[in-house]
Design an enzyme around this catalytic site. Sequence first.
Site, PDB file in Angstrom:
ATOM      1  N   LYS A 145      -0.995   1.501   2.464  1.00  0.00           N
ATOM      2  CA  LYS A 145       0.232   1.890   1.763  1.00  0.00           C
ATOM      3  C   LYS A 145       0.473   3.371   2.006  1.00  0.00           C
ATOM      4  O   LYS A 145      -0.476   4.171   1.969  1.00  0.00           O
ATOM      5  CB  LYS A 145       0.071   1.651   0.250  1.00  0.00           C
ATOM      6  CG  LYS A 145       1.369   1.651  -0.532  1.00  0.00           C
ATOM      7  CD  LYS A 145       2.135   0.353  -0.328  1.00  0.00           C
ATOM      8  CE  LYS A 145       3.218   0.159  -1.385  1.00  0.00           C
ATOM      9  NZ  LYS A 145       3.976  -1.088  -1.179  1.00  0.00           N
ATOM     10  N   THR A 200      -0.890  -4.193  -0.789  1.00  0.00           N
ATOM     11  CA  THR A 200      -0.605  -2.757  -0.752  1.00  0.00           C
ATOM     12  C   THR A 200       0.038  -2.286  -2.050  1.00  0.00           C
ATOM     13  O   THR A 200      -0.107  -1.119  -2.426  1.00  0.00           O
ATOM     14  CB  THR A 200       0.277  -2.403   0.450  1.00  0.00           C
ATOM     15  OG1 THR A 200       1.559  -3.029   0.327  1.00  0.00           O
ATOM     16  CG2 THR A 200      -0.381  -2.829   1.749  1.00  0.00           C
TER      17      THR A 200
END
Length: 323
Positions: free
Chosen positions: A22, A82
Site C-alpha cells: 500500500k 492492502t
Amino acid sequence: MSHSNERDDDRGTERRTMNYGKEKVAVYRTYATPLEGIRPIPESSFEGRDNVLFGLEVRVQFEGEEFLPSFSEADNSKVVATDSMKNFVLHQAGEYEGATAEGFLHFVGREFLDTYPHVERVKMSATEFPFDERPVPGEDGFEPSDLVFRVSDDESAFGEVYLDRVDGEPTIAEQTSGVTDIELVKVKGNSFTGYIQDEYTTLPEREDRALYISLDVFWEYEDPEDALGEEPERYVPAEQVRDIAQVVFDEVDSNSIQDLIYRIGLRVLERYPQLESVEFEANNRTWIEVRDDLEGDAKVLREPPRPTGYQQFSMDRSDLEER
C-alpha cells in the site's frame, strides 16, 4: 532507493520480482514525542523539534514466497489486504513512542513481521509532511504559536527501512534517510566554463550566473540503528543537512553543479562521522538571462525551457579521506 525481493526460477537464470503493498498512506499524529538532544553543528540552528504535529505519507511493501499462489493460482489465503495494511499503519501511529520518521517506520515494520509470520521481509518508506509554526502576538512581540501551523511546500524529510528476518528476529537489512525537494537560488558567484565546445554546442560560457537548483540528498548510517533516533546525538536530522547545503552554496564559488554537490557531500561526511555514504540527485533549473545591460549586478531573467539537466552522484568516507 527501492529494493525488491528477487528469486531464481526453476532454470536458475532469470530473476523474479514479487511484492505488493500500500502506498500514499497519509497519517497524522498530534503531540508525538519531541525530538531533543540533537548535536548542534556550525551550519545550522536546528537542535530539535516539538513534534506537536507529526505527519507522514507512508509506503508499505510485503515480500515472501508465501505470496506466490496469489499471483499464480489466484489463492488469497495468505494475502493481507492492502486496506488492512493502511489501517495497521494508522493504528500504530498511536502506539509509537519515538520521535523520528525512521523510528516510526522501523516500529511499524517490526509489528508487521511479528503479526504476520509468513511475511519474510517488509520495506517501509515515508516522506514527512512539513509544517511551519505560525507567528502570533505574544508578551514580547510575535512568537511561534503552539497551536496553529501552516502546511508547507518546503523540503521534506525521507526515510526508508528494509526489514528481514535473521534467526527469526526482524533485523534492519538496509536503511536510507534523506531530504528531498530542496530548492535554492544563488544570484551570483556561480560559473559554468571549460566544457566541450563542438558543432553541437549552443550554450555560451558563463563567468557569473544566477544558479537555481533542486536537490535531493540521501544518506546511510554505518550502524542502521542510529537512524532510529533512540540516541539523538547520533541522529542526522534532515533540517541540518538542508542547512549544510545552503551554507556551502553560499560559501562556494562553484564552476558546476557537480562541483557544488561534491563539496556539500564532503561537508556532510565531515560533520557526521556516523554516516557511511551520501547520495545526491540535482536538477538544474537555472533561469535564462534576457537583460544584462542594467547597472551593477542587476539582470532580467526568465524561466528555462525544457528539457532540464540533472546530476546524480554518490560518495562515501573514502572521498573524505582522499582530501
